[in-house]
Design a protein around this motif. Structure first.
Motif, PDB file in Angstrom:
ATOM      1  N   ALA A 135      -8.669  -7.421  -0.126  1.00 15.98           N
ATOM      2  CA  ALA A 135      -9.185  -8.232  -1.243  1.00 15.98           C
ATOM      3  C   ALA A 135      -8.098  -9.066  -1.911  1.00 15.98           C
ATOM      4  O   ALA A 135      -8.397 -10.022  -2.627  1.00 15.98           O
ATOM      5  CB  ALA A 135      -9.868  -7.329  -2.275  1.00 15.98           C
ATOM      6  N   LEU A 136      -6.844  -8.711  -1.692  1.00 18.26           N
ATOM      7  CA  LEU A 136      -5.734  -9.449  -2.314  1.00 18.26           C
ATOM      8  C   LEU A 136      -5.341 -10.688  -1.530  1.00 18.26           C
ATOM      9  O   LEU A 136      -4.462 -11.436  -1.932  1.00 18.26           O
ATOM     10  CB  LEU A 136      -4.513  -8.534  -2.463  1.00 18.26           C
ATOM     11  CG  LEU A 136      -4.679  -7.416  -3.493  1.00 18.26           C
ATOM     12  CD1 LEU A 136      -3.502  -6.454  -3.435  1.00 18.26           C
ATOM     13  CD2 LEU A 136      -4.816  -8.006  -4.896  1.00 18.26           C
ATOM     14  N   ARG A 137      -6.007 -10.925  -0.433  1.00 19.05           N
ATOM     15  CA  ARG A 137      -5.661 -12.086   0.390  1.00 19.05           C
ATOM     16  C   ARG A 137      -6.370 -13.331  -0.071  1.00 19.05           C
ATOM     17  O   ARG A 137      -7.448 -13.379  -0.494  1.00 19.05           O
ATOM     18  CB  ARG A 137      -6.066 -11.788   1.822  1.00 19.05           C
ATOM     19  CG  ARG A 137      -5.253 -10.658   2.381  1.00 19.05           C
ATOM     20  CD  ARG A 137      -4.760 -11.097   3.730  1.00 19.05           C
ATOM     21  NE  ARG A 137      -3.621 -10.367   4.130  1.00 19.05           N
ATOM     22  CZ  ARG A 137      -3.675  -9.341   4.978  1.00 19.05           C
ATOM     23  NH1 ARG A 137      -4.802  -8.929   5.445  1.00 19.05           N
ATOM     24  NH2 ARG A 137      -2.562  -8.776   5.351  1.00 19.05           N
ATOM     25  N   ARG A 191      -0.741  13.940  -3.933  1.00 16.78           N
ATOM     26  CA  ARG A 191      -1.397  12.972  -3.065  1.00 16.78           C
ATOM     27  C   ARG A 191      -2.067  11.892  -3.917  1.00 16.78           C
ATOM     28  O   ARG A 191      -2.833  12.185  -4.832  1.00 16.78           O
ATOM     29  CB  ARG A 191      -2.445  13.693  -2.208  1.00 16.78           C
ATOM     30  CG  ARG A 191      -3.107  12.822  -1.171  1.00 16.78           C
ATOM     31  CD  ARG A 191      -4.080  13.598  -0.312  1.00 16.78           C
ATOM     32  NE  ARG A 191      -3.628  14.948   0.003  1.00 16.78           N
ATOM     33  CZ  ARG A 191      -2.673  15.264   0.876  1.00 16.78           C
ATOM     34  NH1 ARG A 191      -2.059  14.301   1.523  1.00 16.78           N
ATOM     35  NH2 ARG A 191      -2.339  16.518   1.092  1.00 16.78           N
ATOM     36  N   SER A 192      -1.766  10.643  -3.596  1.00 15.83           N
ATOM     37  CA  SER A 192      -2.323   9.518  -4.343  1.00 15.83           C
ATOM     38  C   SER A 192      -2.104   8.238  -3.539  1.00 15.83           C
ATOM     39  O   SER A 192      -1.337   8.220  -2.585  1.00 15.83           O
ATOM     40  CB  SER A 192      -1.654   9.404  -5.727  1.00 15.83           C
ATOM     41  OG  SER A 192      -0.243   9.427  -5.593  1.00 15.83           O
ATOM     42  N   ILE A 193      -2.789   7.188  -3.965  1.00 19.02           N
ATOM     43  CA  ILE A 193      -2.685   5.884  -3.307  1.00 19.02           C
ATOM     44  C   ILE A 193      -2.540   4.818  -4.390  1.00 19.02           C
ATOM     45  O   ILE A 193      -3.268   4.830  -5.385  1.00 19.02           O
ATOM     46  CB  ILE A 193      -3.954   5.550  -2.479  1.00 19.02           C
ATOM     47  CG1 ILE A 193      -4.288   6.653  -1.485  1.00 19.02           C
ATOM     48  CG2 ILE A 193      -3.804   4.181  -1.793  1.00 19.02           C
ATOM     49  CD1 ILE A 193      -3.337   6.818  -0.335  1.00 19.02           C
ATOM     50  N   PHE A 194      -1.633   3.896  -4.157  1.00 20.06           N
ATOM     51  CA  PHE A 194      -1.452   2.752  -5.049  1.00 20.06           C
ATOM     52  C   PHE A 194      -1.406   1.494  -4.198  1.00 20.06           C
ATOM     53  O   PHE A 194      -0.697   1.451  -3.190  1.00 20.06           O
ATOM     54  CB  PHE A 194      -0.130   2.856  -5.832  1.00 20.06           C
ATOM     55  CG  PHE A 194      -0.042   4.083  -6.691  1.00 20.06           C
ATOM     56  CD1 PHE A 194      -0.500   4.073  -8.001  1.00 20.06           C
ATOM     57  CD2 PHE A 194       0.479   5.267  -6.184  1.00 20.06           C
ATOM     58  CE1 PHE A 194      -0.437   5.203  -8.782  1.00 20.06           C
ATOM     59  CE2 PHE A 194       0.558   6.415  -6.972  1.00 20.06           C
ATOM     60  CZ  PHE A 194       0.090   6.378  -8.269  1.00 20.06           C
ATOM     61  N   LEU A 230       0.888  -1.147   0.000  1.00 19.06           N
ATOM     62  CA  LEU A 230       0.000   0.000   0.000  1.00 19.06           C
ATOM     63  C   LEU A 230       0.937   1.210   0.000  1.00 19.06           C
ATOM     64  O   LEU A 230       1.666   1.430   0.970  1.00 19.06           O
ATOM     65  CB  LEU A 230      -0.901   0.014   1.234  1.00 19.06           C
ATOM     66  CG  LEU A 230      -2.039   1.044   1.235  1.00 19.06           C
ATOM     67  CD1 LEU A 230      -3.110   0.654   2.231  1.00 19.06           C
ATOM     68  CD2 LEU A 230      -1.584   2.449   1.491  1.00 19.06           C
ATOM     69  N   ILE A 231       0.956   1.932  -1.118  1.00 21.59           N
ATOM     70  CA  ILE A 231       1.831   3.093  -1.239  1.00 21.59           C
ATOM     71  C   ILE A 231       0.985   4.351  -1.120  1.00 21.59           C
ATOM     72  O   ILE A 231       0.122   4.623  -1.946  1.00 21.59           O
ATOM     73  CB  ILE A 231       2.604   3.080  -2.576  1.00 21.59           C
ATOM     74  CG1 ILE A 231       3.416   1.779  -2.714  1.00 21.59           C
ATOM     75  CG2 ILE A 231       3.511   4.315  -2.662  1.00 21.59           C
ATOM     76  CD1 ILE A 231       4.113   1.612  -4.063  1.00 21.59           C
ATOM     77  N   GLU A 242     -10.799   3.973   3.329  1.00 15.34           N
ATOM     78  CA  GLU A 242     -11.495   2.687   3.405  1.00 15.34           C
ATOM     79  C   GLU A 242     -11.317   1.882   2.122  1.00 15.34           C
ATOM     80  O   GLU A 242     -11.074   0.678   2.171  1.00 15.34           O
ATOM     81  CB  GLU A 242     -12.993   2.899   3.688  1.00 15.34           C
ATOM     82  CG  GLU A 242     -13.285   3.500   5.048  1.00 15.34           C
ATOM     83  CD  GLU A 242     -13.116   5.028   5.118  1.00 15.34           C
ATOM     84  OE1 GLU A 242     -12.951   5.680   4.061  1.00 15.34           O
ATOM     85  OE2 GLU A 242     -13.130   5.563   6.235  1.00 15.34           O
ATOM     86  N   ALA A 243     -11.435   2.527   0.974  1.00 16.63           N
ATOM     87  CA  ALA A 243     -11.291   1.815  -0.301  1.00 16.63           C
ATOM     88  C   ALA A 243      -9.879   1.244  -0.463  1.00 16.63           C
ATOM     89  O   ALA A 243      -9.701   0.130  -0.955  1.00 16.63           O
ATOM     90  CB  ALA A 243     -11.629   2.745  -1.469  1.00 16.63           C
ATOM     91  N   ALA A 244      -8.886   1.994  -0.026  1.00 17.96           N
ATOM     92  CA  ALA A 244      -7.494   1.513  -0.134  1.00 17.96           C
ATOM     93  C   ALA A 244      -7.285   0.289   0.752  1.00 17.96           C
ATOM     94  O   ALA A 244      -6.693  -0.708   0.317  1.00 17.96           O
ATOM     95  CB  ALA A 244      -6.530   2.645   0.240  1.00 17.96           C
TER      96      ALA A 244
END
Length: 172
Positions: free
Chosen positions: A170-172, A135-138, A53-54, A162-164
């Motif tokens: 979800a990747l688990r 500002r961003s999320i990856f 989570l970046i 919350e979405a991040a």
């Protein structure tokens, strides 16, 4: 010459230009070189095999960036050892270390894009006018595929925390 995206975002309502491509879900995450400290660099391969989570912030010394980093530090506690939460800014590594110490940040890895803006250009978040990262999320899966991306349209707004976090789970 890197791609320029004029008016891709705003700062207090004023258009700004982002340098680099607009990455999308499903893209392979580009590599980058950032600073862990003054003498040591880090790149994407240093986090191989982990969900990443970046969280990208312009500067830790501003209100929204401070809140964003504190929030992801709290969230990191519940995400498990297979997840690394990284905050990238162009703050000097000294400033990042000072801020983390003062704020009690102990679960987030802070990395600095100050030397050559490698992350900013590769991920399309380098603000031409300020030489800061937007500002961003990856969220990247274990194989460095982008599973979630949020480019904020206004620099002073908060991301969708919350979405991040849900994208990571979800990747688990």
């Amino acid at each position: 010459m890197a791609q320029e995206r004029s008016g891709a975002a705003t700062f207090k309502g004023n258009p700004i230009t982002l340098i680099g491509p607009e990455l999308k879900v499903g893209d392979t995450a580009p590599d980058f070189t950032v600073s862990k400290n003054l003498l040591e660099d880090a790149s994407l391969k240093d986090f191989a095999g982990k969900i990443k989570l970046i969280s990208v912030v312009p500067s830790l010394d501003t209100g929204v960036c401070d809140a964003q980093t504190r929030r992801f530090n709290e969230e990191a506690a519940g995400l498990g050892d297979d997840v690394v939460v990284i905050t990238i800014s162009v703050d000097l590594p000294f400033a990042q270390a000072r801020w983390c110490g003062a704020a009690g940040i102990d679960r987030v890895v802070t990395l600095s894009d100050y030397k050559n803006r490698s992350f900013g250009e590769a991920y399309g978040v380098l603000i031409k006018e300020f030489q800061l990262d937007m500002r961003s999320i990856f969220v990247l899966d274990q194989n460095d595929k982008i599973a979630y991306v949020e480019y904020l349209s206004e620099m002073t707004e908060h991301p969708n925390y919350e979405a991040a976090v849900e994208a990571v789970k979800a990747l688990r």
